[in-house]
Scaffold this motif. Structure first.
Motif, PDB file in Angstrom:
ATOM      1  N   GLU A 116      -2.612   9.683   6.529  1.00 54.61           N
ATOM      2  CA  GLU A 116      -2.900   8.269   6.788  1.00 54.61           C
ATOM      3  C   GLU A 116      -4.226   7.887   6.149  1.00 54.61           C
ATOM      4  OE1 GLU A 116      -4.695   6.701  10.587  1.00 54.61           O
ATOM      5  OE2 GLU A 116      -2.657   5.886  10.811  1.00 54.61           O
ATOM      6  N   ILE A 117      -4.266   6.713   5.506  1.00 55.57           N
ATOM      7  CA  ILE A 117      -5.512   6.159   5.002  1.00 55.57           C
ATOM      8  C   ILE A 117      -5.667   4.752   5.562  1.00 55.57           C
ATOM      9  CG2 ILE A 117      -5.660   7.561   2.920  1.00 55.57           C
ATOM     10  CD1 ILE A 117      -4.403   5.318   1.350  1.00 55.57           C
ATOM     11  N   ILE A 118      -6.894   4.380   5.904  1.00 60.53           N
ATOM     12  CA  ILE A 118      -7.163   3.061   6.463  1.00 60.53           C
ATOM     13  C   ILE A 118      -8.345   2.447   5.730  1.00 60.53           C
ATOM     14  CG2 ILE A 118      -6.198   3.568   8.737  1.00 60.53           C
ATOM     15  CD1 ILE A 118      -8.995   4.087   9.787  1.00 60.53           C
ATOM     16  N   ALA A 119      -8.393   1.119   5.729  1.00 65.44           N
ATOM     17  CA  ALA A 119      -9.498   0.390   5.101  1.00 65.44           C
ATOM     18  C   ALA A 119      -9.604  -0.981   5.739  1.00 65.44           C
ATOM     19  CB  ALA A 119      -9.275   0.256   3.594  1.00 65.44           C
ATOM     20  N   TRP A 120     -10.794  -1.602   5.614  1.00 64.94           N
ATOM     21  CA  TRP A 120     -10.936  -2.988   6.043  1.00 64.94           C
ATOM     22  C   TRP A 120     -11.825  -3.717   5.047  1.00 64.94           C
ATOM     23  CZ3 TRP A 120     -15.454  -5.556   6.989  1.00 64.94           C
ATOM     24  CH2 TRP A 120     -16.605  -4.790   7.255  1.00 64.94           C
ATOM     25  N   ASN A 121     -11.583  -5.019   4.928  1.00 65.29           N
ATOM     26  CA  ASN A 121     -12.471  -5.875   4.142  1.00 65.29           C
ATOM     27  C   ASN A 121     -12.260  -7.320   4.563  1.00 65.29           C
ATOM     28  OD1 ASN A 121     -10.414  -7.209   2.309  1.00 65.29           O
ATOM     29  ND2 ASN A 121     -10.116  -5.078   1.652  1.00 65.29           N
ATOM     30  N   ASN A 122     -13.159  -8.172   4.140  1.00 65.44           N
ATOM     31  CA  ASN A 122     -13.083  -9.601   4.443  1.00 65.44           C
ATOM     32  C   ASN A 122     -12.778 -10.433   3.205  1.00 65.44           C
ATOM     33  OD1 ASN A 122     -13.464  -9.420   7.152  1.00 65.44           O
ATOM     34  ND2 ASN A 122     -15.481 -10.361   7.217  1.00 65.44           N
ATOM     35  N   TYR A 123     -12.235  -9.803   2.202  1.00 69.73           N
ATOM     36  CA  TYR A 123     -11.877 -10.545   1.001  1.00 69.73           C
ATOM     37  C   TYR A 123     -10.710 -11.492   1.284  1.00 69.73           C
ATOM     38  CZ  TYR A 123     -14.861  -7.908  -2.183  1.00 69.73           C
ATOM     39  OH  TYR A 123     -15.940  -7.377  -2.836  1.00 69.73           O
ATOM     40  N   PRO A 124     -10.585 -12.579   0.503  1.00 68.76           N
ATOM     41  CA  PRO A 124      -9.430 -13.477   0.671  1.00 68.76           C
ATOM     42  C   PRO A 124      -8.134 -12.762   0.313  1.00 68.76           C
ATOM     43  CG  PRO A 124     -10.697 -14.070  -1.284  1.00 68.76           C
ATOM     44  CD  PRO A 124     -11.513 -13.058  -0.543  1.00 68.76           C
ATOM     45  N   MET A 125      -7.015 -13.366   0.668  1.00 68.53           N
ATOM     46  CA  MET A 125      -5.716 -12.744   0.438  1.00 68.53           C
ATOM     47  C   MET A 125      -5.490 -12.445  -1.041  1.00 68.53           C
ATOM     48  SD  MET A 125      -4.227 -12.132   3.292  1.00 68.53           S
ATOM     49  CE  MET A 125      -2.520 -11.874   2.819  1.00 68.53           C
ATOM     50  N   SER A 126      -6.076 -13.218  -1.914  1.00 66.12           N
ATOM     51  CA  SER A 126      -5.869 -13.027  -3.346  1.00 66.12           C
ATOM     52  C   SER A 126      -6.499 -11.741  -3.874  1.00 66.12           C
ATOM     53  CB  SER A 126      -6.435 -14.223  -4.117  1.00 66.12           C
ATOM     54  OG  SER A 126      -7.825 -14.360  -3.864  1.00 66.12           O
ATOM     55  N   SER A 127      -7.447 -11.172  -3.143  1.00 63.97           N
ATOM     56  CA  SER A 127      -8.134  -9.983  -3.653  1.00 63.97           C
ATOM     57  C   SER A 127      -8.265  -8.851  -2.641  1.00 63.97           C
ATOM     58  CB  SER A 127      -9.526 -10.361  -4.172  1.00 63.97           C
ATOM     59  OG  SER A 127     -10.260 -11.059  -3.183  1.00 63.97           O
ATOM     60  N   THR A 128      -7.733  -9.017  -1.437  1.00 65.99           N
ATOM     61  CA  THR A 128      -7.870  -7.959  -0.433  1.00 65.99           C
ATOM     62  C   THR A 128      -7.144  -6.685  -0.835  1.00 65.99           C
ATOM     63  OG1 THR A 128      -7.613  -7.388   1.904  1.00 65.99           O
ATOM     64  CG2 THR A 128      -5.890  -8.787   0.947  1.00 65.99           C
ATOM     65  N   VAL A 129      -6.004  -6.815  -1.531  1.00 69.88           N
ATOM     66  CA  VAL A 129      -5.261  -5.629  -1.966  1.00 69.88           C
ATOM     67  C   VAL A 129      -6.084  -4.819  -2.966  1.00 69.88           C
ATOM     68  CG1 VAL A 129      -3.245  -4.831  -3.265  1.00 69.88           C
ATOM     69  CG2 VAL A 129      -2.984  -6.611  -1.535  1.00 69.88           C
ATOM     70  N   ALA A 130      -6.590  -5.492  -3.982  1.00 68.86           N
ATOM     71  CA  ALA A 130      -7.379  -4.799  -5.003  1.00 68.86           C
ATOM     72  C   ALA A 130      -8.629  -4.172  -4.404  1.00 68.86           C
ATOM     73  CB  ALA A 130      -7.758  -5.774  -6.115  1.00 68.86           C
ATOM     74  N   ALA A 131      -9.255  -4.861  -3.439  1.00 64.99           N
ATOM     75  CA  ALA A 131     -10.476  -4.332  -2.818  1.00 64.99           C
ATOM     76  C   ALA A 131     -10.189  -3.058  -2.035  1.00 64.99           C
ATOM     77  CB  ALA A 131     -11.087  -5.389  -1.903  1.00 64.99           C
ATOM     78  N   ALA A 132      -9.123  -3.070  -1.228  1.00 66.34           N
ATOM     79  CA  ALA A 132      -8.794  -1.882  -0.434  1.00 66.34           C
ATOM     80  C   ALA A 132      -8.370  -0.728  -1.333  1.00 66.34           C
ATOM     81  CB  ALA A 132      -7.697  -2.211   0.566  1.00 66.34           C
ATOM     82  N   ASP A 133      -7.586  -1.027  -2.360  1.00 65.05           N
ATOM     83  CA  ASP A 133      -7.167   0.021  -3.290  1.00 65.05           C
ATOM     84  C   ASP A 133      -8.386   0.624  -3.987  1.00 65.05           C
ATOM     85  OD1 ASP A 133      -5.258   1.579  -4.772  1.00 65.05           O
ATOM     86  OD2 ASP A 133      -5.623   0.259  -6.479  1.00 65.05           O
ATOM     87  N   TYR A 134      -9.351  -0.204  -4.349  1.00 65.95           N
ATOM     88  CA  TYR A 134     -10.581   0.283  -4.969  1.00 65.95           C
ATOM     89  C   TYR A 134     -11.336   1.196  -3.999  1.00 65.95           C
ATOM     90  CZ  TYR A 134     -15.196   0.239  -7.175  1.00 65.95           C
ATOM     91  OH  TYR A 134     -16.387   0.617  -7.746  1.00 65.95           O
ATOM     92  N   GLN A 135     -11.428   0.773  -2.750  1.00 64.68           N
ATOM     93  CA  GLN A 135     -12.088   1.595  -1.738  1.00 64.68           C
ATOM     94  C   GLN A 135     -11.471   2.989  -1.685  1.00 64.68           C
ATOM     95  OE1 GLN A 135     -11.576  -1.995   1.210  1.00 64.68           O
ATOM     96  NE2 GLN A 135     -12.740  -0.383   2.252  1.00 64.68           N
ATOM     97  N   TRP A 136     -10.161   3.016  -1.563  1.00 64.52           N
ATOM     98  CA  TRP A 136      -9.459   4.282  -1.400  1.00 64.52           C
ATOM     99  C   TRP A 136      -9.579   5.170  -2.633  1.00 64.52           C
ATOM    100  CZ3 TRP A 136      -4.716   1.369   0.914  1.00 64.52           C
ATOM    101  CH2 TRP A 136      -4.910   1.203   2.294  1.00 64.52           C
ATOM    102  N   MET A 137      -9.400   4.573  -3.806  1.00 63.82           N
ATOM    103  CA  MET A 137      -9.408   5.362  -5.031  1.00 63.82           C
ATOM    104  C   MET A 137     -10.805   5.862  -5.406  1.00 63.82           C
ATOM    105  SD  MET A 137      -6.417   6.041  -6.173  1.00 63.82           S
ATOM    106  CE  MET A 137      -6.672   6.453  -7.909  1.00 63.82           C
ATOM    107  N   HIS A 138     -11.843   5.289  -4.787  1.00 65.26           N
ATOM    108  CA  HIS A 138     -13.210   5.749  -5.048  1.00 65.26           C
ATOM    109  C   HIS A 138     -13.753   6.594  -3.896  1.00 65.26           C
ATOM    110  CE1 HIS A 138     -12.894   2.836  -8.283  1.00 65.26           C
ATOM    111  NE2 HIS A 138     -13.964   3.398  -8.819  1.00 65.26           N
TER     112      HIS A 138
END
Length: 280
Positions: A116-138
């Protein structure tokens, strides 16, 4: 460390080391851009699908096979994110003491390994996916799960804290038996003269395959062919064949509909592929 857990009728091995590796999930610096914009269920579903696509892109860029969405894992991931929003926490361990491994077992899923991997952010819907994916991949621990060669199924869940717009993401990976249906495609239908003036011989061909998983692909087993005449009821014409062609006798003045389905070695049958021969 590893621990054996009891699944229905069998003993399964769970990589509990994943929990320790992922305990420090994080948010991107500068991500606290709060939004309280109402998000519809359709938008959340679309974001979840986009996240699956992004996570699979991370895999295919490295030559790995895509993980397949499992509806049961989707429900678990959504429930995990919703629980974190409802109870205001961010952890792999719920307030009731359970983790995703406990939940998988309680849901009676047959599984051999999970993460399981989890993440949180306050980015708008247009960029929340990319932000969380960036978090995980880094993050090495998270990335190791995303690009693991040991998983074949995934579920992704997004929940949003209504007053702050904080977005909680959960992705659950699992190694389990092949549940992905085999595929069949109707091919050509060639017609030649029959034994009598009002009959014809119709040679029908088809093809099929069992979609490849990263691990535990069951493999193609056989095909079933059904037919009906003039919109009547379908009847099974050929059952459990490994051939990819057969010949039927048909009659002039009628419309025939043939359909083919493939089954894999785990018994997963795919949808019907249809071929019509109209001799009216």
């Amino acid at each position: 460390m590893a621990s054996s857990v009891l699944a229905p009728g069998r003993r399964r091995l769970a990589s509990l080391i994943v929990v320790a590796v992922l305990g420090a999930a994080f948010a991107l610096p500068g991500a606290a851009v709060a939004t309280t914009t109402t998000v519809s269920p359709d938008e959340i579903t679309a974001a979840e699908a986009a996240m699956v696509k992004a996570l699979n892109a991370d895999r295919t860029e490295l030559g790995l096979v895509r993980v397949v969405v499992d509806s049961r894992l989707m429900a678990i991931a959504r429930a995990r994110s919703a629980d974190m929003v409802a109870k205001d926490y961010f952890s792999h361990t719920q307030p009731d003491g359970r983790n995703v491994f406990d939940i998988l077992t309680a849901q009676h899923l047959t599984w051999y390994n999970a993460g399981e991997i989890i993440a949180w952010n306050n980015y708008p819907m247009s960029s929340t996916v990319a932000a969380a994916d960036y978090q995980w991949m880094h993050s090495p621990g998270h990335k190791s799960i995303i690009i693991s060669t040991g998983y074949n199924y995934i579920g992704v869940g997004l929940a949003i804290e209504p007053s702050t717009g904080k977005k909680l993401w959960t992705a659950v990976y699992m190694k389990g038996p092949d549940r992905t249906a085999a595929r069949a495609t109707a091919g050509t239908a060639s017609i030649r003269a029959g034994a009598t003036a009002d009959t014809r011989h119709a040679k029908l061909t088809w093809s099929g395959y069992d979609p490849r998983l990263q691990v535990l692909t069951a493999g193609l087993r056989n095909f079933t062919i059904q037919r009906r005449m003039d919109d009547g009821a379908f009847v099974t014409a050929v059952s459990s064949t490994t051939l990819t062609y057969t010949t039927f006798t048909v009659r002039v003045g009628h419309r025939y509909e043939f359909r083919i389905a493939a089954r894999d070695r785990n018994g997963n049958r795919g949808s019907w592929s249809t071929k019509i021969i109209d001799l009216r």
